[in-house]
Design a protein around this motif. Structure first.
Motif, PDB file in Angstrom:
ATOM      1  N   PRO A 181       0.842  -1.205   0.000  1.00  0.00           N
ATOM      2  CA  PRO A 181       0.000   0.000   0.000  1.00  0.00           C
ATOM      3  C   PRO A 181       0.867   1.240   0.000  1.00  0.00           C
ATOM      4  O   PRO A 181       1.665   1.445   0.911  1.00  0.00           O
ATOM      5  CB  PRO A 181      -0.798  -0.134   1.298  1.00  0.00           C
ATOM      6  CG  PRO A 181       0.033  -1.000   2.179  1.00  0.00           C
ATOM      7  CD  PRO A 181       0.775  -1.936   1.279  1.00  0.00           C
ATOM      8  N   THR A 185      -6.085   5.357   1.824  1.00  0.00           N
ATOM      9  CA  THR A 185      -7.516   5.331   1.553  1.00  0.00           C
ATOM     10  C   THR A 185      -8.044   6.746   1.777  1.00  0.00           C
ATOM     11  O   THR A 185      -7.696   7.399   2.758  1.00  0.00           O
ATOM     12  CB  THR A 185      -8.226   4.353   2.497  1.00  0.00           C
ATOM     13  OG1 THR A 185      -7.731   3.039   2.269  1.00  0.00           O
ATOM     14  CG2 THR A 185      -9.735   4.375   2.287  1.00  0.00           C
ATOM     15  N   PRO A 302      -9.928   3.828  -2.583  1.00  0.00           N
ATOM     16  CA  PRO A 302      -9.294   2.938  -1.619  1.00  0.00           C
ATOM     17  C   PRO A 302      -7.784   3.147  -1.652  1.00  0.00           C
ATOM     18  O   PRO A 302      -7.278   4.003  -2.386  1.00  0.00           O
ATOM     19  CB  PRO A 302      -9.670   1.551  -2.138  1.00  0.00           C
ATOM     20  CG  PRO A 302      -9.789   1.735  -3.621  1.00  0.00           C
ATOM     21  CD  PRO A 302     -10.338   3.138  -3.803  1.00  0.00           C
ATOM     22  N   ALA A 340      -6.047   3.435  -7.824  1.00  0.00           N
ATOM     23  CA  ALA A 340      -6.204   2.466  -6.739  1.00  0.00           C
ATOM     24  C   ALA A 340      -7.308   1.457  -7.040  1.00  0.00           C
ATOM     25  O   ALA A 340      -7.205   0.282  -6.653  1.00  0.00           O
ATOM     26  CB  ALA A 340      -6.505   3.194  -5.437  1.00  0.00           C
ATOM     27  N   GLU A 341      -8.363   1.894  -7.726  1.00  0.00           N
ATOM     28  CA  GLU A 341      -9.458   0.971  -8.038  1.00  0.00           C
ATOM     29  C   GLU A 341      -8.971  -0.174  -8.929  1.00  0.00           C
ATOM     30  O   GLU A 341      -9.357  -1.328  -8.736  1.00  0.00           O
ATOM     31  CB  GLU A 341     -10.601   1.722  -8.732  1.00  0.00           C
ATOM     32  CG  GLU A 341     -11.266   2.785  -7.882  1.00  0.00           C
ATOM     33  CD  GLU A 341     -12.146   2.219  -6.771  1.00  0.00           C
ATOM     34  OE1 GLU A 341     -12.268   0.969  -6.664  1.00  0.00           O
ATOM     35  OE2 GLU A 341     -12.708   3.020  -6.006  1.00  0.00           O
ATOM     36  N   SER A 343      -5.822  -1.186  -9.025  1.00  0.00           N
ATOM     37  CA  SER A 343      -4.847  -1.959  -8.241  1.00  0.00           C
ATOM     38  C   SER A 343      -5.509  -2.905  -7.267  1.00  0.00           C
ATOM     39  O   SER A 343      -4.876  -3.867  -6.817  1.00  0.00           O
ATOM     40  CB  SER A 343      -3.911  -1.002  -7.483  1.00  0.00           C
ATOM     41  OG  SER A 343      -4.509  -0.496  -6.308  1.00  0.00           O
ATOM     42  N   GLN A 344      -6.766  -2.666  -6.930  1.00  0.00           N
ATOM     43  CA  GLN A 344      -7.503  -3.566  -6.042  1.00  0.00           C
ATOM     44  C   GLN A 344      -8.023  -4.788  -6.789  1.00  0.00           C
ATOM     45  O   GLN A 344      -8.458  -5.763  -6.161  1.00  0.00           O
ATOM     46  CB  GLN A 344      -8.685  -2.819  -5.409  1.00  0.00           C
ATOM     47  CG  GLN A 344      -8.296  -1.682  -4.476  1.00  0.00           C
ATOM     48  CD  GLN A 344      -7.797  -2.164  -3.136  1.00  0.00           C
ATOM     49  OE1 GLN A 344      -8.251  -3.175  -2.610  1.00  0.00           O
ATOM     50  NE2 GLN A 344      -6.840  -1.450  -2.559  1.00  0.00           N
ATOM     51  N   ARG A 345      -7.947  -4.762  -8.123  1.00  0.00           N
ATOM     52  CA  ARG A 345      -8.552  -5.830  -8.918  1.00  0.00           C
ATOM     53  C   ARG A 345      -7.554  -6.640  -9.740  1.00  0.00           C
ATOM     54  O   ARG A 345      -7.807  -7.810 -10.010  1.00  0.00           O
ATOM     55  CB  ARG A 345      -9.619  -5.216  -9.837  1.00  0.00           C
ATOM     56  CG  ARG A 345     -10.811  -4.682  -9.061  1.00  0.00           C
ATOM     57  CD  ARG A 345     -11.670  -3.747  -9.903  1.00  0.00           C
ATOM     58  NE  ARG A 345     -12.903  -3.366  -9.211  1.00  0.00           N
ATOM     59  CZ  ARG A 345     -12.977  -2.412  -8.293  1.00  0.00           C
ATOM     60  NH1 ARG A 345     -11.891  -1.735  -7.953  1.00  0.00           N
ATOM     61  NH2 ARG A 345     -14.130  -2.139  -7.705  1.00  0.00           N
TER      62      ARG A 345
END
Length: 395
Positions: A181, A185, A302, A340-341, A343-345
């Motif tokens: 990270p 957030t 996020p 970030a969206e 990178s969350q997937r």
């Protein structure tokens, strides 16, 4: 392998011209109609099939000619939107749209990605996979999620994602690149404190919303030092406070807006716990002052997570670009970025490319009216993305 440095150098003048053109005609989120039209035209001229997504977003996929039937797809993302800032740089190519400015480097990101697309299209015979070029609108207000919901990660399915950010807190010639990270957030909020208006000579007949707002601003600061472990960063910041119409009137309503940012979401500090505590303090403070409130959250980001495998690929590519491994800094920030969206997937990496050079006046903070970039850095961004794509698809 083609001579990447040579071909990038040959395209540097075009790269700078593209950036300056985008800079002169900045557009706010979901209003990037001219920018989108220019991007579509450029990609179409490269022979790519172009699709518009979420009003002004642009997507085009380059299919590698060396790709097997089952192959990977890597996505490159550039953001296109500008900010509601009145430019004060004095540049000959300063914004021609009053009150709007590329004060975050998105003009450079868009120009870099177009040149990356040109180079990869030239050498598609070397690609053992697909490259999906995504030009995203409205990054400043979380446009990535809308593109994901519109299916940008499918057809073909995206296996990994790359992005870079020109960054004035880092000196020219250096980059910020870390695993895990790296960005906080972010939750944006709008808050209204509701009281009862009155005359300043008879404060006992009113309910002072302004005093209540001041108390709330102070009270929520305890979250970072009393509510949660002070070793885990959390910042509650107010960006505006509006209320009142005259010196002798007690206002009945005050509106505030701001952000809550925190890093390392885990069992101890995570979004539900933070937001619950935030509203509890507001509610309690208003109750103590006999006031009401309205609280609304704005779609936000996020934490941005850099995949260790992808970071390794980009670090190797950066060593070839800069011909050293000694210019890479550890990077973490409470700033928000809606890449970030993605990178969350899917496994992703965002690289932070330093642009700060005091002599070139490119060391002003982002979102500042005097913000500018060191244009000599953009060619390194192009080369870094090209090398990273080739390394990922052809490894």
């Amino acid at each position: 392998m083609f001579d990447i440095k040579k071909e990038v150098a040959e395209l540097e003048n075009e790269l700078i011209a593209l950036r300056r053109d985008f800079h002169q005609y900045p557009e706010l989120g979901y209003q990037e109609f001219l920018t989108s039209k220019k991007v579509c035209g450029y990609l179409t001229a490269l022979g790519l099939e172009v699709e518009t997504v979420t009003q002004t977003g642009v997507v085009a996929t380059l299919k590698g000619e060396a790709a097997p039937e089952k192959c990977k797809t890597i996505m490159l993302r550039a953001d296109m939107d500008a900010l509601p800032v009145t430019e004060d740089t004095g540049l000959p190519f300063a914004s021609r749209n009053p009150g709007i400015m590329h004060a975050c480097g998105h003009d450079g990101h868009t120009a870099i990605q177009l040149i990356v697309a040109k180079l990869l299209c030239r050498h598609k015979d070397m690609l053992q996979g697909n490259v999906k070029f995504v030009f995203q609108p409205n990054e400043e207000e979380a446009g990535a999620l809308n593109m994901i919901e519109a299916g940008v990660l499918e057809n073909p399915h995206v296996d990994a994602a790359l992005a870079l950010h020109l960054w004035s807190p880092i000196s020219t010639g250096r980059i910020g690149l870390s695993e895990g990270p790296i960005l906080g957030t972010t939750e944006e909020f709008e808050l209204e404190i509701i009281g009862k208006a009155g005359h300043t000579s008879t404060p006992h007949t009113a309910k002072d919303a302004l005093l209540g707002a001041c108390n709330v601003v102070q009270a929520v600061q305890q979250l970072g030092t009393r509510e949660f472990n002070p070793l885990l960063p959390i910042a509650v910041m107010f960006g505006y406070i509006n209320g009142g119409t005259a010196r002798n009137i007690i206002t009945g309503s005050v509106k505030l807006g701001g952000t809550i940012r925190f890093l390392f979401p885990d069992e101890e500090i995570n979004k539900p716990k933070v937001l619950e505590a935030f509203e509890r303090v507001i509610k309690g403070t208003c109750m103590a002052n006999d006031l009401d409130y309205k609280l609304k959250y704005i779609p936000s980001n996020p934490s941005l997570f850099n995949s260790s495998d992808m970071v390794s690929i980009v670090k190797d590519a950066a060593a070839q670009v800069f011909e050293t491994r000694g210019n890479v800094d550890e990077f973490k920030s409470l700033a928000g970025e809606d890449f970030a969206e993605f990178s969350q997937r899917v496994p992703s990496v965002m690289t932070w490319v330093g642009i700060a050079d005091a002599k070139k006046k490119s060391d002003f903070p982002h979102h500042h009216a005097k913000f500018d970039i060191d244009e000599s850095v953009m060619k390194y961004g192009v080369e870094l993305q090209v090398r990273s794509v080739l390394a990922y698809l052809n490894k």
